[in-house]
Design a protein around this motif. Sequence first.
Motif, PDB file in Angstrom:
ATOM      1  N   SER A 161      30.421  11.457  -5.842  1.00 26.54           N
ATOM      2  CA  SER A 161      31.674  10.728  -6.047  1.00 26.54           C
ATOM      3  C   SER A 161      32.404  10.481  -4.728  1.00 26.54           C
ATOM      4  O   SER A 161      32.314  11.282  -3.790  1.00 26.54           O
ATOM      5  N   VAL A 162      33.116   9.362  -4.679  1.00 27.14           N
ATOM      6  CA  VAL A 162      33.850   8.948  -3.477  1.00 27.14           C
ATOM      7  C   VAL A 162      35.344   8.978  -3.770  1.00 27.14           C
ATOM      8  O   VAL A 162      35.790   8.460  -4.813  1.00 27.14           O
ATOM      9  N   LEU A 172      31.691  25.475  -6.741  1.00 19.88           N
ATOM     10  CA  LEU A 172      30.891  24.968  -7.851  1.00 19.88           C
ATOM     11  C   LEU A 172      31.761  24.441  -8.984  1.00 19.88           C
ATOM     12  O   LEU A 172      32.961  24.705  -9.054  1.00 19.88           O
ATOM     13  N   ALA A 173      31.112  23.697  -9.865  1.00 21.49           N
ATOM     14  CA  ALA A 173      31.677  23.316 -11.161  1.00 21.49           C
ATOM     15  C   ALA A 173      30.612  23.637 -12.195  1.00 21.49           C
ATOM     16  O   ALA A 173      29.433  23.321 -11.982  1.00 21.49           O
ATOM     17  N   TYR A 233      30.886   9.661 -10.161  1.00 17.88           N
ATOM     18  CA  TYR A 233      29.601   9.998 -10.767  1.00 17.88           C
ATOM     19  C   TYR A 233      29.718  11.342 -11.474  1.00 17.88           C
ATOM     20  O   TYR A 233      30.396  12.254 -10.989  1.00 17.88           O
ATOM     21  N   ASP A 234      29.060  11.460 -12.599  1.00 14.42           N
ATOM     22  CA  ASP A 234      29.041  12.751 -13.274  1.00 14.42           C
ATOM     23  C   ASP A 234      27.685  13.002 -13.920  1.00 14.42           C
ATOM     24  O   ASP A 234      26.867  12.092 -14.064  1.00 14.42           O
ATOM     25  N   MET A 235      27.448  14.263 -14.256  1.00 14.15           N
ATOM     26  CA  MET A 235      26.214  14.646 -14.926  1.00 14.15           C
ATOM     27  C   MET A 235      26.565  15.390 -16.202  1.00 14.15           C
ATOM     28  O   MET A 235      27.542  16.137 -16.261  1.00 14.15           O
ATOM     29  N   THR A 236      25.762  15.182 -17.224  1.00 13.13           N
ATOM     30  CA  THR A 236      25.990  15.819 -18.514  1.00 13.13           C
ATOM     31  C   THR A 236      25.066  17.018 -18.678  1.00 13.13           C
ATOM     32  O   THR A 236      23.873  16.932 -18.398  1.00 13.13           O
ATOM     33  N   ASN A 255      31.955  15.892 -13.191  1.00 22.08           N
ATOM     34  CA  ASN A 255      32.120  15.029 -12.029  1.00 22.08           C
ATOM     35  C   ASN A 255      31.514  15.711 -10.798  1.00 22.08           C
ATOM     36  O   ASN A 255      31.781  16.882 -10.536  1.00 22.08           O
ATOM     37  N   VAL A 256      30.660  15.008 -10.041  1.00 20.90           N
ATOM     38  CA  VAL A 256      29.931  15.623  -8.930  1.00 20.90           C
ATOM     39  C   VAL A 256      30.530  15.231  -7.580  1.00 20.90           C
ATOM     40  O   VAL A 256      30.715  14.044  -7.282  1.00 20.90           O
ATOM     41  N   TRP A 257      30.828  16.246  -6.770  1.00 22.67           N
ATOM     42  CA  TRP A 257      31.374  16.071  -5.421  1.00 22.67           C
ATOM     43  C   TRP A 257      30.595  16.946  -4.445  1.00 22.67           C
ATOM     44  O   TRP A 257      29.737  17.728  -4.849  1.00 22.67           O
TER      45      TRP A 257
END
Length: 375
Positions: A234-235, A165-166, A241-244, A151-153
């Motif tokens: 993401s809100v 970071l994640a 939203y996420d990235m694989t 999940n992107v923030w």
Amino acid sequence: MDFSIQIINLLLHFLVLVSLVYPINCSETSNHQLANQTFQQGENVYKLKKMIATHLQQINKPAVKTIQDPPESLIEHNQTSNLSDVFQLWSTSGESCPEGTIPIRRITEQDILRAGSISKFGQKYADGSKHEHAIVAVEGDGYTGAKASLNVWAPKVESRYEFSLAQIWLGSKDSETIEAGWQVCRTIYGDDRPRLFIYYTVDNYGTGCYNLKCSGFVQTNRKIVLGGTLAPISVYNGRQYDMTLKIEQHAKTGNWWLVFGKGNIVGYWPSSLFRELKGEAYFAHFGGEVINLKSTGSHTTTQMGSGHFDTEGYGKAAYIRNIQVAVNSPNVWIDLPDPEYTMEKENCYAIKGKYGKIWGNYIYFGGPGKNADCP
């Protein structure tokens, strides 16, 4: 460290002192002395800029084509789903690199100056006591890959020397790691946008570097920018939203390949970089990390994930879903065997793991940093 780098480091230190101290100097130095001092300082700054320019010429290869990120406000997003993939901002213009070339984020004079020295440029802050995590981990010999959707923030980062970071980590029992994910880091990128990044080290962060800032990772993809901006973000209590990402070892060569999104092979870390990671990895970790540079008395306000705790759940807390590891050779992908959840300061950043039919192994993680329970 070679002599030229020592000189640049000293001049960088001098430039910082001049910019901070000299304009407010209240000494009674004569006009003649001041004029001479100003000339000498200007001459040193000129030499510094010339050295940095020479270093940049060595780092930045001649460009075949230059592409700019379009403003994020011009991008239209499909609103038919509440969950969507992340892409790179620069690619929305329809641009790509010619065959036989790869996209590289240009390194500027400002990038080096923000790092404070040539030797620190592109490296991770090495003091492990300043790093705080919220992760799920599996350990034991035999891991040949790891994959998940992150999940992107855009978490708020208090200091330009801190980051949030994640990521996915694969590592040896001793001192070698391969890492990939997204991060917000003003020192490296000069802004607060989430960026796709990779990292590796062979000596427990004594050396190593981000993206393509040193030799190591071999990029083969002409459409993915390491260090490039990710969009959309993401809100809170809104669309997510996420990235694989997938890291997988090639059975015959031992090289570790990175895949972004839906089958975009980015490149590989050659097995020749490593001693222990020539073979299988000992551990796989998934989760968040921040640097807390506050010494005593107060915790940093740097956020992890969305800046909200795991207990808030979907749409509010950050998640990592469909977490799997590969074992054996050829690789067999499996759910996490006996996962362990780790956090240094659960009142600052926390994690919760679950298993579901659609998301498989997944976690919610993160937190605001400093708060009433994390003073």
